[in-house]
Design a protein around this motif. Structure first.
Motif, mmCIF file in Angstrom:
data_model
loop_
_atom_site.group_PDB
_atom_site.id
_atom_site.type_symbol
_atom_site.label_atom_id
_atom_site.label_comp_id
_atom_site.label_asym_id
_atom_site.label_seq_id
_atom_site.Cartn_x
_atom_site.Cartn_y
_atom_site.Cartn_z
ATOM 1 N N ARG A 60 3.173 11.644 -17.052
ATOM 2 C CA ARG A 60 3.311 12.681 -18.074
ATOM 3 C C ARG A 60 3.378 12.065 -19.471
ATOM 4 N NH1 ARG A 60 1.256 17.190 -16.026
ATOM 5 N NH2 ARG A 60 2.165 17.661 -13.982
ATOM 6 N N LYS A 61 4.032 10.906 -19.592
ATOM 7 C CA LYS A 61 4.080 10.221 -20.885
ATOM 8 C C LYS A 61 2.660 9.835 -21.311
ATOM 9 C CE LYS A 61 5.078 7.594 -24.427
ATOM 10 N NZ LYS A 61 5.675 6.266 -24.247
ATOM 11 N N ALA A 62 1.884 9.298 -20.374
ATOM 12 C CA ALA A 62 0.507 8.917 -20.683
ATOM 13 C C ALA A 62 -0.326 10.136 -21.083
ATOM 14 C CB ALA A 62 -0.116 8.208 -19.491
ATOM 15 N N LEU A 63 -0.165 11.236 -20.342
ATOM 16 C CA LEU A 63 -0.927 12.451 -20.641
ATOM 17 C C LEU A 63 -0.555 13.033 -21.999
ATOM 18 C CD1 LEU A 63 -0.900 14.266 -17.166
ATOM 19 C CD2 LEU A 63 -2.855 13.167 -18.297
ATOM 20 N N SER A 64 0.697 12.823 -22.424
ATOM 21 C CA SER A 64 1.115 13.368 -23.722
ATOM 22 C C SER A 64 0.416 12.682 -24.878
ATOM 23 C CB SER A 64 2.632 13.230 -23.879
ATOM 24 O OG SER A 64 3.017 11.878 -24.041
ATOM 25 N N MET A 65 -0.186 11.513 -24.639
ATOM 26 C CA MET A 65 -0.924 10.820 -25.689
ATOM 27 C C MET A 65 -2.303 11.423 -25.901
ATOM 28 S SD MET A 65 0.122 6.860 -24.838
ATOM 29 C CE MET A 65 -0.880 6.196 -26.187
ATOM 30 N N GLY A 66 -2.820 12.177 -24.878
ATOM 31 C CA GLY A 66 -4.103 12.837 -25.083
ATOM 32 C C GLY A 66 -5.083 12.877 -23.936
ATOM 33 N N PRO A 67 -4.943 12.050 -22.863
ATOM 34 C CA PRO A 67 -5.872 12.155 -21.740
ATOM 35 C C PRO A 67 -5.900 13.555 -21.137
ATOM 36 C CG PRO A 67 -4.665 10.112 -21.586
ATOM 37 C CD PRO A 67 -4.026 10.912 -22.692
ATOM 38 N N ASP A 68 -6.971 13.853 -20.376
ATOM 39 C CA ASP A 68 -7.191 15.212 -19.882
ATOM 40 C C ASP A 68 -6.503 15.507 -18.556
ATOM 41 O OD1 ASP A 68 -9.312 16.092 -21.917
ATOM 42 O OD2 ASP A 68 -10.117 14.195 -21.165
ATOM 43 N N ARG A 69 -6.446 14.522 -17.672
ATOM 44 C CA ARG A 69 -5.873 14.762 -16.352
ATOM 45 C C ARG A 69 -5.425 13.443 -15.755
ATOM 46 N NH1 ARG A 69 -9.443 14.504 -11.682
ATOM 47 N NH2 ARG A 69 -11.390 13.453 -12.206
ATOM 48 N N ALA A 70 -4.822 13.497 -14.581
ATOM 49 C CA ALA A 70 -4.323 12.280 -13.950
ATOM 50 C C ALA A 70 -4.503 12.335 -12.447
ATOM 51 C CB ALA A 70 -2.852 12.058 -14.298
ATOM 52 N N VAL A 71 -4.563 11.154 -11.858
ATOM 53 C CA VAL A 71 -4.599 10.994 -10.407
ATOM 54 C C VAL A 71 -3.475 10.029 -10.036
ATOM 55 C CG1 VAL A 71 -5.896 10.154 -8.414
ATOM 56 C CG2 VAL A 71 -7.076 11.415 -10.239
ATOM 57 N N HIS A 72 -2.632 10.446 -9.112
ATOM 58 C CA HIS A 72 -1.475 9.642 -8.700
ATOM 59 C C HIS A 72 -1.627 9.267 -7.233
ATOM 60 C CE1 HIS A 72 3.222 9.389 -8.336
ATOM 61 N NE2 HIS A 72 2.627 8.240 -8.109
ATOM 62 N N VAL A 73 -1.826 7.988 -6.968
ATOM 63 C CA VAL A 73 -1.903 7.488 -5.593
ATOM 64 C C VAL A 73 -0.511 7.055 -5.179
ATOM 65 C CG1 VAL A 73 -2.907 5.800 -4.029
ATOM 66 C CG2 VAL A 73 -4.268 6.711 -5.934
ATOM 67 N N THR A 74 0.042 7.708 -4.192
ATOM 68 C CA THR A 74 1.393 7.384 -3.747
ATOM 69 C C THR A 74 1.479 7.472 -2.235
ATOM 70 O OG1 THR A 74 3.745 7.912 -4.033
ATOM 71 C CG2 THR A 74 2.216 9.771 -4.042
ATOM 72 N N ASP A 75 2.141 6.490 -1.633
ATOM 73 C CA ASP A 75 2.263 6.438 -0.180
ATOM 74 C C ASP A 75 3.351 5.420 0.149
ATOM 75 O OD1 ASP A 75 1.641 5.764 2.703
ATOM 76 O OD2 ASP A 75 -0.014 7.158 2.306
ATOM 77 N N ASP A 76 4.208 5.724 1.109
ATOM 78 C CA ASP A 76 5.287 4.806 1.470
ATOM 79 C C ASP A 76 4.748 3.443 1.898
ATOM 80 O OD1 ASP A 76 7.149 6.739 0.909
ATOM 81 O OD2 ASP A 76 7.428 7.353 2.999
ATOM 82 N N ALA A 77 3.548 3.425 2.453
ATOM 83 C CA ALA A 77 2.970 2.173 2.949
ATOM 84 C C ALA A 77 2.577 1.226 1.822
ATOM 85 C CB ALA A 77 1.749 2.470 3.821
ATOM 86 N N LEU A 78 2.583 1.709 0.586
ATOM 87 C CA LEU A 78 2.191 0.874 -0.551
ATOM 88 C C LEU A 78 3.345 0.020 -1.073
ATOM 89 C CD1 LEU A 78 0.015 3.444 -2.529
ATOM 90 C CD2 LEU A 78 -0.781 1.464 -1.223
ATOM 91 N N HIS A 79 4.545 0.259 -0.603
ATOM 92 C CA HIS A 79 5.693 -0.503 -1.083
ATOM 93 C C HIS A 79 5.512 -1.992 -0.799
ATOM 94 C CE1 HIS A 79 9.809 -1.498 -2.131
ATOM 95 N NE2 HIS A 79 9.907 -2.159 -0.994
ATOM 96 N N GLY A 80 5.686 -2.815 -1.840
ATOM 97 C CA GLY A 80 5.553 -4.259 -1.676
ATOM 98 C C GLY A 80 4.130 -4.755 -1.675
ATOM 99 N N SER A 81 3.193 -3.899 -2.056
ATOM 100 C CA SER A 81 1.785 -4.297 -2.053
ATOM 101 C C SER A 81 1.530 -5.422 -3.050
ATOM 102 C CB SER A 81 0.911 -3.085 -2.402
ATOM 103 O OG SER A 81 -0.445 -3.434 -2.417
ATOM 104 N N CYS A 82 0.716 -6.404 -2.661
ATOM 105 C CA CYS A 82 0.356 -7.506 -3.552
ATOM 106 C C CYS A 82 -0.843 -7.103 -4.407
ATOM 107 C CB CYS A 82 0.019 -8.754 -2.744
ATOM 108 S SG CYS A 82 -1.458 -8.551 -1.707
ATOM 109 N N ALA A 83 -1.243 -7.980 -5.331
ATOM 110 C CA ALA A 83 -2.357 -7.671 -6.221
ATOM 111 C C ALA A 83 -3.656 -7.438 -5.455
ATOM 112 C CB ALA A 83 -2.537 -8.803 -7.239
ATOM 113 N N VAL A 84 -3.886 -8.222 -4.413
ATOM 114 C CA VAL A 84 -5.124 -8.088 -3.633
ATOM 115 C C VAL A 84 -5.206 -6.716 -2.980
ATOM 116 C CG1 VAL A 84 -6.470 -9.007 -1.709
ATOM 117 C CG2 VAL A 84 -5.267 -10.569 -3.249
#
Length: 256
Positions: free
Chosen positions: A72-96
């Motif tokens: 929401r902070k990012a969108l308040s700067m002016g972008p049109d929409r957002a996509v949020h990828v969220t999943d419990d399995a992503l916890h601790g994910s490395c850069a790769v």
């Protein structure tokens, strides 16, 4: 022009940061979390491209449900929409593995330009734009201190220790930026209110067709310790031999 900006929620670098004692990952739940500073410059550059050439700006975030605040902070700067990828399995994910998931999301968005900060304050590895470009099979204009567009070609001044290099590529392209590229705009009250109504699409790994079993981290923190308290310094009292004592101390520390 279809522009996607990668935005990461990170612990505020101006406050105390720590790792979790249970799995040695960054402690985010109790931290003061903010938008990664370098990503704000990427957002500003995306908005400048849109203002000059038209199109749409989408914010893409991968993170826990609490990352919605940074979206929401990012969108308040002016972008049109957002996509949020969220999943419990992503916890601790490395850069790769993070790059694998983000690339899957970007493939759905069909971006002409992918913009991101050159690094994140919680990782500072500076590899994500390169990994994404490789996975997507597109060019990478990294470390940009300026960016111009002419039709489907983008030209960047790549910042180096000795000055800059001029590099160019046709879209689609991944661009990473430094904080020398612009001055991010402050969200206006109107922008803050408008951000509350902008669409945010939430995607899971299943939505992206990514098997959680394929996301085993390739690196991990094995252990950590807090910084030891600063030791008391050595005081030299000048009783006529102060200079000699000082030189002797500097010699033991290999300064002279």
């Amino acid at each position: 022009m279809n522009i996607v900006v990668l935005v990461k929620q990170v612990p505020d670098s101006s406050s105390a940061r720590s790792l979790s004692a249970t799995d040695n990952t960054v402690e985010r739940a109790s931290a003061s979390n903010i938008v990664n500073e370098m990503d704000e410059y990427a957002i500003e550059e995306a908005l400048k491209l849109k203002e000059a050439h038209g199109g749409e700006v989408t914010v893409l975030t991968m993170g826990p449900p609490s990352a919605t605040e940074s979206i929401r902070k990012a969108l308040s700067m002016g972008p049109d929409r957002a996509v949020h990828v969220t999943d419990d399995a992503l916890h601790g994910s490395c850069a790769v593995m993070t790059s694998k998931v983000l690339a899957a999301a970007l493939s759905r968005l069909s971006a002409d330009v992918v913009l991101c900060g050159a690094e994140s304050t919680d990782g500072r590895v500076q590899v994500m734009p390169h990994m994404l470009a490789e996975r997507l099979g597109v060019a990478a204009l990294t470390g940009a201190r300026s960016l111009t567009a002419d039709g489907d070609r983008l030209t960047a001044q790549r910042q180096t220790d000795d000055g800059y290099e001029v590099v160019t590529a046709a879209t689609p392209v991944v661009v990473s930026v430094w904080d020398t590229i612009n001055e991010p705009r402050y969200p206006s009250f109107k922008g803050i209110m408008a951000a509350k109504k902008k669409p945010v699409e939430t995607l899971s790994l299943a939505d992206l067709g990514v098997d959680p079993a394929s996301l085993e981290a390739t690196s991990a923190v094995l252990g950590f310790a807090t910084r030891p308290p600063r030791a008391a310094g050595t005081r030299v009292t000048d009783d006529g031999e102060g200079g000699t004592q000082l030189v002797a101390y500097l010699a033991t520390e290999k300064f002279v």
